[in-house]
Scaffold this motif. Sequence first.
Motif, mmCIF file in Angstrom:
data_model
loop_
_atom_site.group_PDB
_atom_site.id
_atom_site.type_symbol
_atom_site.label_atom_id
_atom_site.label_comp_id
_atom_site.label_asym_id
_atom_site.label_seq_id
_atom_site.Cartn_x
_atom_site.Cartn_y
_atom_site.Cartn_z
ATOM 1 N N MET A 1 -3.674 4.342 -7.695
ATOM 2 C CA MET A 1 -2.271 4.312 -7.243
ATOM 3 C C MET A 1 -1.775 2.868 -7.116
ATOM 4 S SD MET A 1 -2.647 5.438 -3.236
ATOM 5 C CE MET A 1 -2.991 4.200 -1.966
ATOM 6 N N SER B 1 0.121 9.188 5.914
ATOM 7 C CA SER B 1 -1.223 8.617 5.819
ATOM 8 C C SER B 1 -1.777 8.459 7.231
ATOM 9 C CB SER B 1 -1.156 7.272 5.097
ATOM 10 O OG SER B 1 -0.467 6.343 5.900
ATOM 11 N N HIS C 1 0.819 -1.219 0.000
ATOM 12 C CA HIS C 1 0.000 0.000 0.000
ATOM 13 C C HIS C 1 0.859 1.277 0.000
ATOM 14 C CE1 HIS C 1 -3.674 2.280 0.975
ATOM 15 N NE2 HIS C 1 -2.917 2.989 1.785
ATOM 16 N N ASP D 1 -6.817 7.276 0.002
ATOM 17 C CA ASP D 1 -6.773 5.917 -0.551
ATOM 18 C C ASP D 1 -7.630 5.762 -1.807
ATOM 19 O OD1 ASP D 1 -4.995 5.147 1.331
ATOM 20 O OD2 ASP D 1 -6.405 4.011 2.554
ATOM 21 N N HIS E 1 1.014 4.515 -2.541
ATOM 22 C CA HIS E 1 0.915 5.972 -2.328
ATOM 23 C C HIS E 1 1.973 6.707 -3.148
ATOM 24 C CE1 HIS E 1 -2.347 6.752 0.374
ATOM 25 N NE2 HIS E 1 -1.959 5.813 1.222
HETATM 26 ZN ZN ZN Z 1 -3.294 4.920 2.413
#
Ligand code: ZN
Length: 325
Positions: free
Chosen positions: A299, A139, A114, A295, A118
């Motif tokens: 991405m 985040s 994840h 989110d 980003h």
């Molecule tokens: Zn995130």
Amino acid sequence: MRSDLILGIETSCDETAAAIVTPSGEVLSSVVASQADLHARYGGVVPEVASRRHLELVSPVLREALAQADADLGHIGRIAVTTHPGLVGALLIGVSAAKALSWSRGIPLVPVDHLHGHVAALWLDPVQIEPPFTCLLASGGHTLVLAVRERERYEVLGRSLDDAAGEAFDKGARLLGLGYPGGREIDELARQGDPDAYRFPIARLPGLDFSFSGLKTALLYAVRDLAAEELERRRADLAASYQRAIVGALTQRLEAAAARSGLERIAIVGGVAANSALRASLSGAALAPLAYCTDNAAMIASAGRYAQALSPSEALDLDAHATAA
Ligand code: ZN
Ligand code: KG4
């Protein structure tokens, strides 16, 4: 008929998201179904509630992403899915959906971190930013300063030793009686407040690491000392001053990291990169578009372009895990 599109799937927290991206980084669709309203009454994400909602949303969101891109599964050359870090039950919904599509349609599958996702928001149209640069990734769960030397190759220069910047916003919002997620609420309220009204501490750690827990405690004391009607009157000033302290800590460390790494160009990504005061204070920085800061699956598809894909049978062994790799 083209068959090289990348389908991204993201379910690590409280957004169920799917997107279709081309190999060159054009976003054909990006669908994000936020569950924020569902969790707001609890003041934070309830993992089991999130998993159940992902399960309900994942198929319609996938169908919507394909429809908006005017595509079907025959156009998809690879599937990219977030496997970590995040809430395991939530991640498993996305990973299971991705495995099912991969196996049934014979499409290679790419596991995506994840956090790499980003950063990979920066390789999407309309603003594609080439490395090298110094990057702030902020985040809800992570605050990192990275030296990004090549796509998918970066070094961590500093990190938060306690709360993440997003967490500091969320906890601060709760202390101020604002809603969840707190970052956007503080951002909006702060526009009506005086950032010099309160002097909140910026932790001065050696090196490039951050700490936000002292700041949160300072806000707690400031709120506790006010009578209810006075708190009502000073809420915007508190929000503006608290935001200024977080933004100050982030920009100070980011600029020190850029000087130290020699990578003077600066980029910011992650949900906190949507903060208007942070964006304004880094006017020379490369900013991911707002829609790709919080989110999303575009991405994840973007990161999936650069990582090694697994064959559908290899992908069956893929697992989700809670922590960063
Ligand atoms: Zn995130
Ligand atoms: O990257 P993200 O969407 O999800 C995670 O990977 O955690 O980041 C969510 C975090 C939350 O803490 C939220 O309060 C914060 O980003 N956030 C903001 C803003 N929009 C979202 N923080 C400050 N200002 C904003 N405008």
